[in-house]
Design an enzyme around this catalytic site. Structure first.
Site, PDB file in Angstrom:
ATOM      1  N   LYS A  21      49.947  48.705  88.676  1.00  0.00           N
ATOM      2  CA  LYS A  21      48.956  49.528  87.974  1.00  0.00           C
ATOM      3  C   LYS A  21      47.911  50.054  88.947  1.00  0.00           C
ATOM      4  O   LYS A  21      47.572  51.238  88.936  1.00  0.00           O
ATOM      5  CB  LYS A  21      48.280  48.713  86.863  1.00  0.00           C
ATOM      6  CG  LYS A  21      49.088  48.602  85.585  1.00  0.00           C
ATOM      7  CD  LYS A  21      48.545  47.552  84.644  1.00  0.00           C
ATOM      8  CE  LYS A  21      47.101  47.733  84.295  1.00  0.00           C
ATOM      9  NZ  LYS A  21      46.597  46.695  83.370  1.00  0.00           N
ATOM     10  N   GLU A  41      48.704  61.259  84.252  1.00  0.00           N
ATOM     11  CA  GLU A  41      47.556  61.332  83.360  1.00  0.00           C
ATOM     12  C   GLU A  41      46.884  59.966  83.268  1.00  0.00           C
ATOM     13  O   GLU A  41      45.679  59.848  83.447  1.00  0.00           O
ATOM     14  CB  GLU A  41      48.005  61.800  81.976  1.00  0.00           C
ATOM     15  CG  GLU A  41      46.873  62.038  81.012  1.00  0.00           C
ATOM     16  CD  GLU A  41      46.026  63.248  81.348  1.00  0.00           C
ATOM     17  OE1 GLU A  41      44.982  63.437  80.700  1.00  0.00           O
ATOM     18  OE2 GLU A  41      46.392  64.001  82.289  1.00  0.00           O
ATOM     19  N   LYS A  56      65.721  39.364  73.488  1.00  0.00           N
ATOM     20  CA  LYS A  56      66.555  40.230  74.310  1.00  0.00           C
ATOM     21  C   LYS A  56      67.634  39.438  75.028  1.00  0.00           C
ATOM     22  O   LYS A  56      68.772  39.899  75.167  1.00  0.00           O
ATOM     23  CB  LYS A  56      65.698  40.992  75.322  1.00  0.00           C
ATOM     24  CG  LYS A  56      66.452  42.099  76.050  1.00  0.00           C
ATOM     25  CD  LYS A  56      65.522  43.084  76.714  1.00  0.00           C
ATOM     26  CE  LYS A  56      66.286  44.279  77.239  1.00  0.00           C
ATOM     27  NZ  LYS A  56      65.390  45.316  77.810  1.00  0.00           N
ATOM     28  N   GLU A 140      60.410  47.471  85.239  1.00  0.00           N
ATOM     29  CA  GLU A 140      60.836  48.761  84.711  1.00  0.00           C
ATOM     30  C   GLU A 140      59.639  49.702  84.659  1.00  0.00           C
ATOM     31  O   GLU A 140      58.591  49.359  84.114  1.00  0.00           O
ATOM     32  CB  GLU A 140      61.437  48.616  83.314  1.00  0.00           C
ATOM     33  CG  GLU A 140      61.910  49.947  82.732  1.00  0.00           C
ATOM     34  CD  GLU A 140      62.472  49.805  81.338  1.00  0.00           C
ATOM     35  OE1 GLU A 140      63.698  49.959  81.168  1.00  0.00           O
ATOM     36  OE2 GLU A 140      61.682  49.528  80.407  1.00  0.00           O
ATOM     37  N   ILE A 154      55.256  54.743  67.983  1.00  0.00           N
ATOM     38  CA  ILE A 154      55.440  54.661  66.527  1.00  0.00           C
ATOM     39  C   ILE A 154      56.825  54.103  66.198  1.00  0.00           C
ATOM     40  O   ILE A 154      56.981  53.229  65.334  1.00  0.00           O
ATOM     41  CB  ILE A 154      55.259  56.047  65.887  1.00  0.00           C
ATOM     42  CG1 ILE A 154      53.840  56.573  66.128  1.00  0.00           C
ATOM     43  CG2 ILE A 154      55.567  55.981  64.390  1.00  0.00           C
ATOM     44  CD1 ILE A 154      52.744  55.695  65.600  1.00  0.00           C
TER      45      ILE A 154
END
Length: 276
Positions: A21, A41, A56, A140, A154
């Site tokens: 990050k 952005e 998973k 990822e 959503i």
């Protein structure tokens, strides 16, 4: 379930997310300084929840002792872009980096999923420096437009609510929404230059306003109180002469900035004791 210490297991992933990050946010800042426009952005990241890891692993038949190799997105980074074209550019920047290795890519923009999901995924190996030495960690990186990210967020929430079994009517409406998001992205790309020009103008005007106020404040430091009050009054007049929502007189604002700069420069030149 095995008896591992999950907090300890996830530490390298948490470190990976935080470091990536910072690096991608730094990349954004550097590109903005170099080119006045950054294709990034904003950047977010997360470590997969333990329950999601277990689900998973079960779905993919990954043995518990092979989680580090079998589940590639325990560490996840999302990079949001304004335009579809920016996604390819960001991916190329990542490919050229020497601090990580791109293992493979998944292009869900060209080959979007049946659900309507669109995104560009990169699976990378990132070397984390732990207290016990270097450890390679899989992560990822998802690169999306803002519209793609809104849709995906959503859709993910709905899949969680319905436990992966979406009702047919909701599935079709999501597909329709995905197409609408894609149309939006294409429309935004078609007026990309106008958008970028407007954004740059807004940022330039904001910087001028900030600089004027900062320099007026600086006059008080030099004991130029009367001059500071006079410039502040002029600033107030310029700012208040337009109605809300209307553009300000930036030509007058720039002239005011030049005059304040000249006064400060003259003061510094005539005051040998000033070392600022």
């Amino acid at each position: 379930m095995d008896g591992r210490d999950w907090g300890l297991f996830l530490l390298p992933y948490e470190q990976t997310v935080e470091e990536l990050k910072v690096k991608f946010k730094t990349m954004r800042a550097e590109l903005k300084k170099r080119e006045e426009y950054a294709p990034i952005e904003f950047v977010t990241g997360r470590v997969k929840k333990i329950s999601s890891i277990l689900d998973k692993a079960k779905r993919l038949s990954v043995p518990m002792d092979q989680l580090e190799q079998g589940i590639e997105d325990i560490a996840g980074i999302r990079i949001m872009c304004q335009f579809v074209e920016d996604i390819r550019r960001v991916a190329e920047y990542i490919r050229k980096r020497k601090d990580l290795t791109v293992l493979y890519e998944k292009d869900y923009i060209t080959n979007y999923k049946e659900s309507g999901y669109r995104s560009f995924h990169m699976i990378v190996e990132y070397p984390v420096q732990t207290a016990l030495g270097q450890k390679p960690v899989l992560a990822e990186i998802q690169i999306r437009t803002l519209a793609m990210n809104f849709w995906a967020t959503i859709e993910h929430s709905l899949r969680y609510k319905y436990r992966e079994s979406l009702p047919e009517n909701i599935r079709k409406r999501l597909q329709t929404a995905a197409e609408a998001a894609s149309v939006l992205d294409n429309e935004m790309s078609s007026i990309r230059e106008d958008i970028l020009e407007a954004q740059k103008q807004f940022e330039d005007d904001s910087n001028v306003t900030t600089s004027v106020l900062a320099m007026i404040h600086q006059l008080y430091f030099y004991h130029l109180v009367n001059e500071a009050m006079a410039f502040q009054e002029r600033f107030n007049q310029i700012w208040s002469q337009t109605e809300p929502g209307e553009p300000h007189d930036m030509e007058s604002m720039r002239q005011l900035l030049d005059e304040v700069r000249e006064l400060i420069a003259a003061y510094k030149k005539n005051d040998p004791s000033d070392e600022a």
